[in-house]
Motif scaffolding. Structure first.
Motif, PDB file in Angstrom:
ATOM      1  N   THR A  72     -13.028   7.278  -6.756  1.00  0.00           N
ATOM      2  CA  THR A  72     -11.717   7.154  -6.120  1.00  0.00           C
ATOM      3  C   THR A  72     -11.801   7.508  -4.642  1.00  0.00           C
ATOM      4  O   THR A  72     -11.146   6.871  -3.821  1.00  0.00           O
ATOM      5  CB  THR A  72     -10.679   8.064  -6.796  1.00  0.00           C
ATOM      6  N   LEU A  99       0.835  -1.210   0.000  1.00  0.00           N
ATOM      7  CA  LEU A  99       0.000   0.000   0.000  1.00  0.00           C
ATOM      8  C   LEU A  99       0.865   1.253   0.000  1.00  0.00           C
ATOM      9  O   LEU A  99       0.542   2.237  -0.678  1.00  0.00           O
ATOM     10  CB  LEU A  99      -0.915   0.014   1.221  1.00  0.00           C
ATOM     11  N   ALA A 128      -8.470   3.301  -6.344  1.00  0.00           N
ATOM     12  CA  ALA A 128      -8.441   4.670  -5.825  1.00  0.00           C
ATOM     13  C   ALA A 128      -7.518   5.540  -6.663  1.00  0.00           C
ATOM     14  O   ALA A 128      -7.686   6.753  -6.714  1.00  0.00           O
ATOM     15  CB  ALA A 128      -7.975   4.681  -4.374  1.00  0.00           C
ATOM     16  N   LEU A 129      -6.510   4.934  -7.309  1.00  0.00           N
ATOM     17  CA  LEU A 129      -5.602   5.751  -8.117  1.00  0.00           C
ATOM     18  C   LEU A 129      -6.085   5.903  -9.546  1.00  0.00           C
ATOM     19  O   LEU A 129      -5.897   6.946 -10.157  1.00  0.00           O
ATOM     20  CB  LEU A 129      -4.203   5.139  -8.121  1.00  0.00           C
ATOM     21  N   TYR A 130      -6.709   4.856 -10.110  1.00  0.00           N
ATOM     22  CA  TYR A 130      -6.894   4.869 -11.560  1.00  0.00           C
ATOM     23  C   TYR A 130      -8.318   4.945 -12.046  1.00  0.00           C
ATOM     24  O   TYR A 130      -8.534   4.998 -13.241  1.00  0.00           O
ATOM     25  CB  TYR A 130      -6.194   3.648 -12.168  1.00  0.00           C
ATOM     26  N   HIS A 131      -9.313   4.938 -11.177  1.00  0.00           N
ATOM     27  CA  HIS A 131     -10.674   5.025 -11.705  1.00  0.00           C
ATOM     28  C   HIS A 131     -10.926   6.405 -12.298  1.00  0.00           C
ATOM     29  O   HIS A 131     -10.364   7.395 -11.848  1.00  0.00           O
ATOM     30  CB  HIS A 131     -11.690   4.724 -10.604  1.00  0.00           C
ATOM     31  N   LYS A 132     -11.792   6.431 -13.351  1.00  0.00           N
ATOM     32  CA  LYS A 132     -11.983   7.678 -14.080  1.00  0.00           C
ATOM     33  C   LYS A 132     -12.706   8.734 -13.231  1.00  0.00           C
ATOM     34  O   LYS A 132     -12.357   9.906 -13.240  1.00  0.00           O
ATOM     35  CB  LYS A 132     -12.789   7.386 -15.351  1.00  0.00           C
ATOM     36  N   ARG A 134      -6.097  13.789  -7.101  1.00  0.00           N
ATOM     37  CA  ARG A 134      -5.682  12.385  -7.099  1.00  0.00           C
ATOM     38  C   ARG A 134      -4.377  12.192  -6.322  1.00  0.00           C
ATOM     39  O   ARG A 134      -4.161  11.151  -5.708  1.00  0.00           O
ATOM     40  CB  ARG A 134      -5.502  11.888  -8.527  1.00  0.00           C
ATOM     41  N   LEU A 188     -13.831  10.849 -10.056  1.00  0.00           N
ATOM     42  CA  LEU A 188     -13.184  11.210  -8.792  1.00  0.00           C
ATOM     43  C   LEU A 188     -13.994  10.749  -7.595  1.00  0.00           C
ATOM     44  O   LEU A 188     -13.432  10.396  -6.555  1.00  0.00           O
ATOM     45  CB  LEU A 188     -12.985  12.721  -8.723  1.00  0.00           C
ATOM     46  N   ALA A 222      -7.072  -0.053  -3.532  1.00  0.00           N
ATOM     47  CA  ALA A 222      -6.036   0.980  -3.610  1.00  0.00           C
ATOM     48  C   ALA A 222      -5.717   1.306  -5.058  1.00  0.00           C
ATOM     49  O   ALA A 222      -5.571   2.479  -5.438  1.00  0.00           O
ATOM     50  CB  ALA A 222      -4.780   0.530  -2.877  1.00  0.00           C
ATOM     51  N   ILE A 223      -5.616   0.256  -5.900  1.00  0.00           N
ATOM     52  CA  ILE A 223      -5.375   0.495  -7.331  1.00  0.00           C
ATOM     53  C   ILE A 223      -6.531   1.296  -7.925  1.00  0.00           C
ATOM     54  O   ILE A 223      -6.351   2.246  -8.692  1.00  0.00           O
ATOM     55  CB  ILE A 223      -5.237  -0.845  -8.082  1.00  0.00           C
ATOM     56  N   GLN A 276       0.535  10.778 -10.808  1.00  0.00           N
ATOM     57  CA  GLN A 276      -0.725  11.417 -11.178  1.00  0.00           C
ATOM     58  C   GLN A 276      -0.510  12.886 -11.537  1.00  0.00           C
ATOM     59  O   GLN A 276       0.400  13.530 -11.030  1.00  0.00           O
ATOM     60  CB  GLN A 276      -1.728  11.315 -10.029  1.00  0.00           C
ATOM     61  N   ILE A 324      -5.362  11.842  -2.780  1.00  0.00           N
ATOM     62  CA  ILE A 324      -5.896  10.505  -2.505  1.00  0.00           C
ATOM     63  C   ILE A 324      -4.758   9.488  -2.406  1.00  0.00           C
ATOM     64  O   ILE A 324      -4.759   8.611  -1.537  1.00  0.00           O
ATOM     65  CB  ILE A 324      -6.917  10.107  -3.582  1.00  0.00           C
ATOM     66  N   ALA A 332     -10.809   4.971  -1.617  1.00  0.00           N
ATOM     67  CA  ALA A 332      -9.842   5.279  -0.552  1.00  0.00           C
ATOM     68  C   ALA A 332     -10.474   5.066   0.812  1.00  0.00           C
ATOM     69  O   ALA A 332      -9.827   4.559   1.743  1.00  0.00           O
ATOM     70  CB  ALA A 332      -9.335   6.710  -0.691  1.00  0.00           C
ATOM     71  N   THR A 371       2.024   1.648  -3.512  1.00  0.00           N
ATOM     72  CA  THR A 371       0.937   2.114  -4.373  1.00  0.00           C
ATOM     73  C   THR A 371       0.693   3.609  -4.185  1.00  0.00           C
ATOM     74  O   THR A 371       0.555   4.363  -5.158  1.00  0.00           O
ATOM     75  CB  THR A 371      -0.357   1.351  -4.046  1.00  0.00           C
ATOM     76  N   VAL A 427      -3.828   6.919   0.764  1.00  0.00           N
ATOM     77  CA  VAL A 427      -3.549   5.477   0.694  1.00  0.00           C
ATOM     78  C   VAL A 427      -2.193   5.161   1.322  1.00  0.00           C
ATOM     79  O   VAL A 427      -2.043   4.202   2.095  1.00  0.00           O
ATOM     80  CB  VAL A 427      -3.597   5.001  -0.775  1.00  0.00           C
TER      81      VAL A 427
END
Lengths: 233, 118, 83
Positions: free
Chosen positions: C31, B12, C22-26, B28, C28, C19-20, B23, B31, C35, B15, B35
């Motif tokens: 995300t 984590l 939370a970073l890459y979804h289109k 983002r 907001l 977690a993935i 980003q 966020i 998180a 990540t 994490v």
């Protein structure tokens, strides 16, 4: 693209270091020396059944004071940057009227949530819980109030009053420890009482209640300011 | 069990760091920081765990005398307790700054803030 | 005991997945929710690792208040989310 490659190289370096950390970790069978002292002497010395509480409030009490200070400065910085909208501006923006259901359930639930928060921080030396958890629960109750009545701006004075009074009282009890007991933030200014009852552990319940009120007020203030932030041109 | 938790915490952390570094949108990035923060807490708590032991709270099940041999390490747990509250305060601060930046420029693209570049 | 093992592994897998996300979804909003989900699952993990105090704090603050804070700020940033 080049930046991403650099970021990837840096991340690979960090991953290598973390892998070393993971590889060298062995699970322990006994407590380290400091923790062994806290576990052996803590209950008799301070009278608190929850050892995490005795570490947070007394053994490492200075850290907690610093932490509360950080929360306070964050709340003030946010207040400096975000100007609140006045009540008239909020009304002019035209919030949709909240539903009957939300109003009624708020009036019913908020006192219970506050009571539960108070229970969590008053019993912090006996069971899991304490000032931070109770403060967060109280802040959730305030959040429910904000959701039900988005245009009201009453609670502000109460929040700042609770915040300053509990902060001053916390430091005052800490200083009283210098004169009446072994040092700053010592909890034995009050009798430690019988182990495992609500009136025990000296000043720990008092200090943790003050921390709870303080954290609840700070978090509510932060939420309040983020909610009412005004756009300045 | 604690090895699985430790590995998850470290992953984590990685990540979150990758999110912060790669980003473009400031929101983002925040966020990603959140994490990363959670990952650090998982790492600390899993290091405090000792096999077959119980929570550091004394009651009928764990008496004062047995405490040393029956409880997990309380010190890292106390550390994480304060770290969580500080983490949320720092997140609020970052969100405030992001809000001010958005009001000035009407964008959150990090490439458009180049006042300090030359 | 085997039950706790399975629970730990499932929780860890879902945590890494969200977690993935939370970073890459289109979107907001998704995300922010992801998180918050990482925090919520972390609090269950703390309970398994014998840290009830930390679990309470994480559940109340990490997944409750900070998610709401993100949403309050997101509401003010309409139009800036694609970037």
């Amino acid at each position: 693209m080049v930046k991403k490659i650099f970021a990837l190289i840096a991340l690979a370096g960090i991953a290598f270091m973390l892998w070393g950390l993971f590889k060298s970790y062995r699970h322990q069978e006994t407590l380290p020396r400091t923790s062994r002292y806290y576990a052996q002497k803590g209950p008799d010395e301070l009278g608190s059944a929850n050892l995490v509480t005795s570490v947070v409030v007394t053994y490492r009490g200075l850290d907690t004071l610093g932490e509360v200070t950080i929360l306070f400065s964050v709340a003030s910085i946010i207040g400096f940057f975000l100007k609140s909208r006045t009540q008239r501006e909020l009304k002019a923006e035209g919030f949709r009227e909240t539903s009957e259901l939300l109003h009624t359930s708020t009036a019913f639930l908020v006192p219970i949530i506050f009571l539960f928060g108070a229970y969590v921080f008053v019993g912090g030396h006996l069971s899991p819980g304490g000032g931070f958890q109770g403060g967060a629960i109280i802040a959730s109750g305030t959040l429910l109030l904000f959701l039900a009545t988005p245009t009201a701006s009453r609670g502000k004075t109460i929040i700042s009053l609770v915040e300053s009074v509990s902060g001053v009282a916390y430091v005052g009890i800490g200083i009283a420890g210098i004169f009446l007991a072994a040092g700053f933030l010592d909890n034995r200014i009050l009798p430690t009482g019988r182990f495992g009852t609500i009136f025990s552990a000296g000043a720990i319940p008092v200090i943790y209640s003050l921390i709870g009120l303080k954290v609840g007020a700070e978090l509510s203030a932060i939420l309040y300011k983020l909610k009412d932030a005004k756009e300045d041109e | 069990m604690e090895y699985v938790a430790l590995a998850t915490g470290l992953l984590l952390v990685l990540t979150g760091l990758w999110g912060i570094a790669s980003q473009r949108n400031i929101f983002r990035i925040i966020i990603g920081f959140s994490v990363f923060d959670t990952g650090l807490h998982v790492v600390l708590v899993s290091i405090a765990y000792l096999r077959g032991r119980t929570a550091p709270i004394l009651d009928e099940a764990v008496s004062k005398g047995q405490a040393v041999n029956r409880i997990v390490d309380p010190v890292p747990q106390a550390l994480v307790l304060t770290a969580i509250v500080i983490g949320v305060a720092i997140t609020a601060l970052m969100l405030t700054f992001a809000l001010k930046l958005y009001e000035k420029r009407k964008t959150l693209e990090i490439e458009s803030f180049e006042d300090l570049k030359w | 005991m085997i039950y706790f093992w399975v629970l730990t592994i499932v929780i860890c897998a879902v945590m890494l997945g969200s977690a993935i996300m939370a970073l890459y979804h289109k979107s907001l909003a998704v995300t922010v929710i992801a998180a918050g989900l990482v925090s919520l699952l972390a609090s269950i993990l703390y309970l398994i690792l014998a840290a009830p105090d930390v679990a309470m704090t994480e559940a109340a603050i990490g997944s409750g208040l900070s998610t709401v804070m993100f949403f309050y700020v997101l509401r003010r940033m309409r139009g800036g989310e694609n970037g």
